[in-house]
Motif scaffolding. Structure first.
Motif, short mmCIF file in Angstrom:
data_model
loop_
_atom_site.label_atom_id
_atom_site.label_comp_id
_atom_site.label_asym_id
_atom_site.label_seq_id
_atom_site.Cartn_x
_atom_site.Cartn_y
_atom_site.Cartn_z
N ALA A 36 4.61 13.54 -12.45
CA ALA A 36 5.36 13.34 -13.70
C ALA A 36 4.83 14.25 -14.81
O ALA A 36 3.62 14.42 -14.96
N THR A 37 5.75 14.80 -15.56
CA THR A 37 5.36 15.63 -16.70
C THR A 37 5.46 14.84 -18.00
O THR A 37 4.82 15.20 -18.98
N ASP A 38 6.22 13.77 -17.99
CA ASP A 38 6.39 12.92 -19.16
C ASP A 38 5.24 11.92 -19.24
O ASP A 38 4.95 11.21 -18.27
N LYS A 39 4.58 11.84 -20.39
CA LYS A 39 3.41 10.96 -20.55
C LYS A 39 3.76 9.49 -20.32
O LYS A 39 3.03 8.77 -19.63
N ALA A 40 4.87 9.04 -20.87
CA ALA A 40 5.27 7.64 -20.71
C ALA A 40 5.52 7.31 -19.24
O ALA A 40 5.14 6.23 -18.76
N LYS A 41 6.13 8.22 -18.52
CA LYS A 41 6.40 8.01 -17.09
C LYS A 41 5.10 7.96 -16.30
O LYS A 41 4.92 7.13 -15.43
N ARG A 42 4.16 8.85 -16.64
CA ARG A 42 2.85 8.84 -15.98
C ARG A 42 2.14 7.52 -16.20
O ARG A 42 1.58 6.93 -15.27
N GLU A 43 2.18 7.03 -17.44
CA GLU A 43 1.51 5.77 -17.75
C GLU A 43 2.16 4.60 -17.03
O GLU A 43 1.47 3.71 -16.52
N LEU A 44 3.49 4.59 -16.99
CA LEU A 44 4.20 3.52 -16.29
C LEU A 44 3.83 3.50 -14.81
O LEU A 44 3.50 2.46 -14.25
N PHE A 45 3.88 4.66 -14.18
CA PHE A 45 3.59 4.71 -12.75
C PHE A 45 2.11 4.50 -12.46
O PHE A 45 1.75 4.03 -11.37
N ASP A 46 1.25 4.79 -13.41
CA ASP A 46 -0.16 4.46 -13.25
C ASP A 46 -0.35 2.94 -13.25
O ASP A 46 -1.06 2.39 -12.42
N ARG A 47 0.33 2.26 -14.19
CA ARG A 47 0.26 0.79 -14.22
C ARG A 47 0.84 0.18 -12.95
O ARG A 47 0.28 -0.77 -12.40
N ARG A 55 0.83 -1.22 0.00
CA ARG A 55 0.00 0.00 0.00
C ARG A 55 0.87 1.26 0.00
O ARG A 55 0.55 2.24 -0.68
N THR A 56 1.96 1.23 0.75
CA THR A 56 2.89 2.37 0.77
C THR A 56 3.53 2.56 -0.60
O THR A 56 3.62 3.68 -1.11
N ASP A 57 3.98 1.46 -1.19
CA ASP A 57 4.59 1.53 -2.52
C ASP A 57 3.60 2.04 -3.55
O ASP A 57 3.95 2.84 -4.42
N ALA A 58 2.36 1.59 -3.47
CA ALA A 58 1.33 2.05 -4.40
C ALA A 58 1.09 3.55 -4.25
O ALA A 58 0.96 4.27 -5.25
N ALA A 59 1.07 4.02 -3.01
CA ALA A 59 0.87 5.46 -2.77
C ALA A 59 2.05 6.27 -3.32
O ALA A 59 1.85 7.35 -3.90
N GLU A 60 3.26 5.77 -3.17
CA GLU A 60 4.44 6.46 -3.69
C GLU A 60 4.41 6.49 -5.22
O GLU A 60 4.75 7.52 -5.83
N THR A 76 -1.75 -2.11 -6.10
CA THR A 76 -3.04 -2.07 -5.41
C THR A 76 -3.73 -3.43 -5.51
O THR A 76 -4.27 -3.93 -4.51
N VAL A 77 -3.70 -4.04 -6.69
CA VAL A 77 -4.31 -5.36 -6.86
C VAL A 77 -3.58 -6.40 -6.00
O VAL A 77 -4.22 -7.24 -5.35
N LEU A 78 -2.26 -6.34 -5.97
CA LEU A 78 -1.50 -7.27 -5.13
C LEU A 78 -1.88 -7.11 -3.66
O LEU A 78 -2.07 -8.10 -2.94
N GLU A 123 -4.85 -8.98 1.21
CA GLU A 123 -5.91 -8.71 2.17
C GLU A 123 -6.98 -9.81 2.12
O GLU A 123 -7.46 -10.29 3.15
N LEU A 124 -7.33 -10.25 0.93
CA LEU A 124 -8.29 -11.33 0.76
C LEU A 124 -7.76 -12.63 1.37
O LEU A 124 -8.49 -13.34 2.06
N ALA A 125 -6.49 -12.92 1.14
CA ALA A 125 -5.88 -14.12 1.72
C ALA A 125 -5.90 -14.06 3.25
O ALA A 125 -6.15 -15.07 3.92
#
Length: 61
Positions: A25-36, A12-17, A42-44, A49-51
């Protein structure tokens, strides 16, 4: 169970960072990477949490 909790908190901390980097980010590719990365972490975290919930239910009273 403490291992699960520690991993959950770290993910959760890593996802927030990643979300912060994405938002700054001002670079589109960087924004997309960090969004992914944000979404993936978050899914992990949700899987852990489910486990934890399933394990807790399995322990029962």
């Amino acid at each position: 169970m403490k291992d699960y909790q520690a991993q959950l908190e770290k993910l959760r901390t890593d996802a927030a960072e990643c979300a912060l980097i994405r938002d700054l980010a001002t670079d589109k590719a960087k924004r997309e990477l960090f969004d992914r990365l944000t979404n993936h972490l978050t899914v992990l975290a949700e899987h852990i949490e489910l486990a934890m919930l399933q394990r807790h239910k399995g322990a029962g009273p």
